[in-house]
Design a protein around this motif. Sequence first.
Motif, short mmCIF file in Angstrom:
data_model
loop_
_atom_site.label_atom_id
_atom_site.label_comp_id
_atom_site.label_asym_id
_atom_site.label_seq_id
_atom_site.Cartn_x
_atom_site.Cartn_y
_atom_site.Cartn_z
N THR A 149 0.83 -1.18 0.00
CA THR A 149 0.00 0.00 0.00
C THR A 149 0.89 1.26 0.00
O THR A 149 2.08 1.16 0.28
CB THR A 149 -0.87 0.04 1.29
OG1 THR A 149 0.00 0.19 2.44
CG2 THR A 149 -1.64 -1.26 1.48
N ASN A 151 2.49 4.44 1.53
CA ASN A 151 2.80 4.81 2.91
C ASN A 151 2.33 6.25 3.17
O ASN A 151 1.37 6.48 3.92
CB ASN A 151 4.29 4.62 3.14
CG ASN A 151 4.73 4.95 4.55
OD1 ASN A 151 4.06 5.70 5.27
ND2 ASN A 151 5.85 4.42 4.98
N GLY A 155 -1.82 4.57 3.28
CA GLY A 155 -2.24 3.16 3.23
C GLY A 155 -3.23 2.86 2.13
O GLY A 155 -3.95 1.85 2.19
N ARG A 183 4.10 -3.04 2.42
CA ARG A 183 2.86 -3.48 3.08
C ARG A 183 1.91 -4.17 2.09
O ARG A 183 0.69 -4.06 2.21
CB ARG A 183 2.17 -2.30 3.75
CG ARG A 183 2.96 -1.69 4.89
CD ARG A 183 2.21 -0.62 5.65
NE ARG A 183 3.04 -0.05 6.70
CZ ARG A 183 3.97 0.88 6.50
NH1 ARG A 183 4.18 1.37 5.28
NH2 ARG A 183 4.69 1.34 7.51
#
Length: 379
Positions: A149, A151, A155, A183
């Motif tokens: 994702t 940052n 997100g 992520r």
Amino acid sequence: MNRSNLDPAQKPAINLYSDTQTEPSVGMREAMAKAQVGDEQFGTDPTEHALCERVADLLGQQAAMLLPSGTMANLVATLVHCRPGDEMIAEASSHIVSLEGAGMAAVGGTQVRVIDGDRGRFSADQLHEAVRAPNRYRPRTRMVAMEQTTNLGGGAIWPLSQFEEVVQAASDYGLAVHLDGARLLNATVASGVEPSQLGRRCDSIWIDLTKGLGCPVGAVLAGSTVFIEAAWQWKQRLGGAMRQSGVLAAAGIYALDHNVSRLAEDHANARLLAQSIAEMPAFQLNPSEVESNIVLAKLDERLCIERFTSALRDRGVSVSTFPGRRIRLITHLDIDEDDIRETARILEQVSAEQMSPRINENDVSALRSTRSSPARSSE
Ligand SMILES: *Cc1c(COP(=O)(O)O)cnc(C)c1O
């Protein structure tokens, strides 16, 4: 990230500064202690092999390598794809552009062209605009980097169709596609899109072990066998080649077994926090933009951000700050629902205190100008 937010002498009770702040659990430490090891540089560490095979598979790639950090994964990939003087395209707020000391320029001589996207994402049309037509004056556009994702994008998750359009456009131009998946597994859990669905379209892709997965060290970079072979030379050159790295790989395997599906709890906690914050007059935040474990909230102009975060810290809550008067709160496996409710209570309390007219800076200056201007005071 603003490191001055951290006071090393004092661990905050509720640490929302980053999901990098997790500490290895007892189970993870046991797995590390029991790990079978060899010499990674000799290719004889069985646990490192097992982790790399597993991640390559997960990401729809042929091969993978363990690296000490995600920053090194971004750097190694850029060094493999680009020659000095080449240009890479990335979103303006991306980690590779803003938080890695321009490693690609310092070490690789790579120039960066940025796209102003939407919370870290951009469109195929924007990529099209940024790619340079080849001629002798222009840098050669060689690579595009994406983040999943995002940052600093709070997100956000690339919708699959948008991702595929950008990848298609990139391959039409013959660009290497690199996905910074620090992520990525948060996106997997939130969206249900398998990592391999994105990974197999990329020339290089990596996941971080030290974010939501809760490991102490490491990132795993994946690509074709040819890519990983070239990446090994850079890993060696940069001093990233390790020895008994099975100890670290064991933590990674443990994390993949135990800490992936639970990311859904982090997302639920982030949503809960976002909903509370959205109701506070001190903040501006759209809860529908909270798609994974990151909450970005803009602080009202009547409040001083340093004073605000310092009061939070005094009450045991650590957050990070970003330009644009934003605070970032990240949920992770050491944060539970009670911590979220407590955080919401403290945010409410501190903003009520600091928004109070008596200590509000604007009101103070308004008061001053009122005093110095009798005409206004009679209004
Ligand atoms: C944390 C992060 C990195 C860097 O990873 P490290 O393991 O901390 O070096 C790179 N990209 C993104 C999007 C990140 O969040």
